[in-house]
Design an enzyme around this catalytic site. Structure first.
Site, short mmCIF file in Angstrom:
data_model
loop_
_atom_site.label_atom_id
_atom_site.label_comp_id
_atom_site.label_asym_id
_atom_site.label_seq_id
_atom_site.Cartn_x
_atom_site.Cartn_y
_atom_site.Cartn_z
N SER A 16 -9.81 -5.96 -2.58
CA SER A 16 -9.41 -6.49 -1.28
C SER A 16 -9.29 -5.42 -0.20
CB SER A 16 -8.06 -7.22 -1.39
OG SER A 16 -7.04 -6.34 -1.83
N ASP A 38 0.00 -7.76 5.61
CA ASP A 38 0.76 -8.57 4.66
C ASP A 38 1.40 -7.63 3.65
OD1 ASP A 38 -1.14 -7.93 2.69
OD2 ASP A 38 -2.22 -9.82 2.87
N HIS A 65 -1.54 -5.33 2.17
CA HIS A 65 -2.71 -4.81 2.90
C HIS A 65 -2.36 -4.27 4.28
CE1 HIS A 65 -4.15 -7.98 0.08
NE2 HIS A 65 -5.03 -7.04 -0.21
#
Length: 356
Positions: A41, A331, A334
């Site tokens: 991610s 978040d 991240h």
């Protein structure tokens, strides 16, 4: 005397032309043809949109600061590091996801992304949230090569593959979603043994893409994972403080990754592998946020900023921050686009520019 001066001028002009031609050819030789991305991610630009997993970010408020204010599947409010790297290499501003139906081979010639949020080196890691395992990313890469040969021909394909920069960013989930979460993995490995296990997979992975033409390869280390907001929230021994046990594991793993890079450069003919380590720049941002214009480090922008990620980042949450640039993290897992840009600039200026 006039003839001598004429010959001198002639030779001077000749060597001047050779000098500039040499510069031009050097620039051509150093040109990056494409950016090709593998990983998780930290670099996924939308591949998880097309698979059956709960780990997605193709909805608001993700992407609210992206061009057009649209969610793309990037786990950020805007761009991720590989987008910036692509731009810095003189290519486009965004690296398209291979599984995004909005893109085709004409878009993938100068950049393509096979990364999947939630994946890792170890196959068990990808199975936790049912995402694309690393071996499958390689299969997509092989499929891409076949389509590229049809689209631009054998010779051009070989040139693109040879002159492309391969960006690999993966490993954090292997520890946080796998080793430190699943008791079965701990039964099989000590921490050092698990690190060695991941390094061996990374080595096999590089050999595999090398066999398909990759020569300019960046292997990334893992960040100070004990300082991610989620890990700080669940740090029972010192809430809101970084989990230094996890950070020490990151440092150990990164040292082994650096050794692997040195080893690969001596073993594989014509390869150029660089170690791209985000640990220290991100740790510096977290320790001295005011130097970079941040106000908040221990929690993220989305929701309460303590545990939210993916579907927990709700659009209508009144707690979500108004200015993401004041936050290190978007978040609980991240970074914000601003943090991604600062890290990308640092890594490009200190390491990745050597591919040019």
């Amino acid at each position: 005397m006039a003839k001598i001066c004429h010959h001198i001028c002639h030779f001077s002009s000749f060597f001047l032309i050779l000098f500039f031609l040499n510069i031009i050819f050097s620039m051509v030789d150093g040109k990056i043809s494409a950016v090709i991305v593998f990983g998780d991610s930290s670099v996924d630009t939308g591949n998880n949109n097309g698979i059956n997993t709960l780990l997605k970010s193709n909805f608001e408020p993700y992407g609210r600061d992206f061009e057009g204010g649209r969610p793309t599947g990037r786990f950020s409010n805007g761009r991720v590091p590989v987008d910036f790297f692509s731009e810095y290499f003189g290519l486009k501003k965004y690296v398209p996801a291979y599984l995004d139906p909005n893109y085709g081979m004409k878009d993938f010639i100068s950049g393509v992304n096979f990364a999947s949020a939630g994946t890792g080196y170890d196959n068990t890691t990808s199975s936790v949230l049912n995402v694309i395992p690393l071996w499958k990313e390689i299969e997509y890469f092989k499929d891409y090569i076949q389509k590229l040969r049809i689209y631009v021909g054998e010779e051009k394909t070989n040139e693109i593959l040879r002159e492309a920069v391969y960006l690999i960013s993966i490993g954090t989930n292997d520890f946080l979603e796998n080793y430190f979460l699943l008791p079965t993995t701990k039964l099989c490995y000590t921490v050092p043994e698990f690190e060695d296990h991941l390094i061996e997979i990374a080595k096999i992975f590089v050999h595999e893409i090398y066999s398909h033409g990759a020569r300019k390869i960046s292997l990334a280390g893992v960040p100070p994972m004990g300082c991610l907001p989620l890990e700080r929230t669940i740090n029972l021994f010192a809430i809101h403080e970084c989990n230094e046990e996890y950070n020490n594991v990151a440092l150990e793993f990164n040292a082994k990754m650096k050794n692997l890079v040195n080893q690969l450069n001596t073993q594989l003919l014509g390869i150029h592998v660089l170690f791209s380590n985000p640990y220290h720049i991100l740790r510096q941002i977290i320790k001295k946020p005011s130097l970079f214009g941040y106000d908040v480090t221990y929690k993220a922008c989305c929701g309460t900023g303590l545990v939210e990620m993916s579907y927990l980042c709700l659009l209508d949450s009144p707690l979500t921050c108004l200015d993401a640039d004041k936050y290190v993290f978007w978040d609980s897992f991240h970074p914000t686009e601003k943090t991604n840009r600062i890290m990308a600039e640092h890594l490009f200026n200190t390491v990745l520019h050597k591919f040019m």
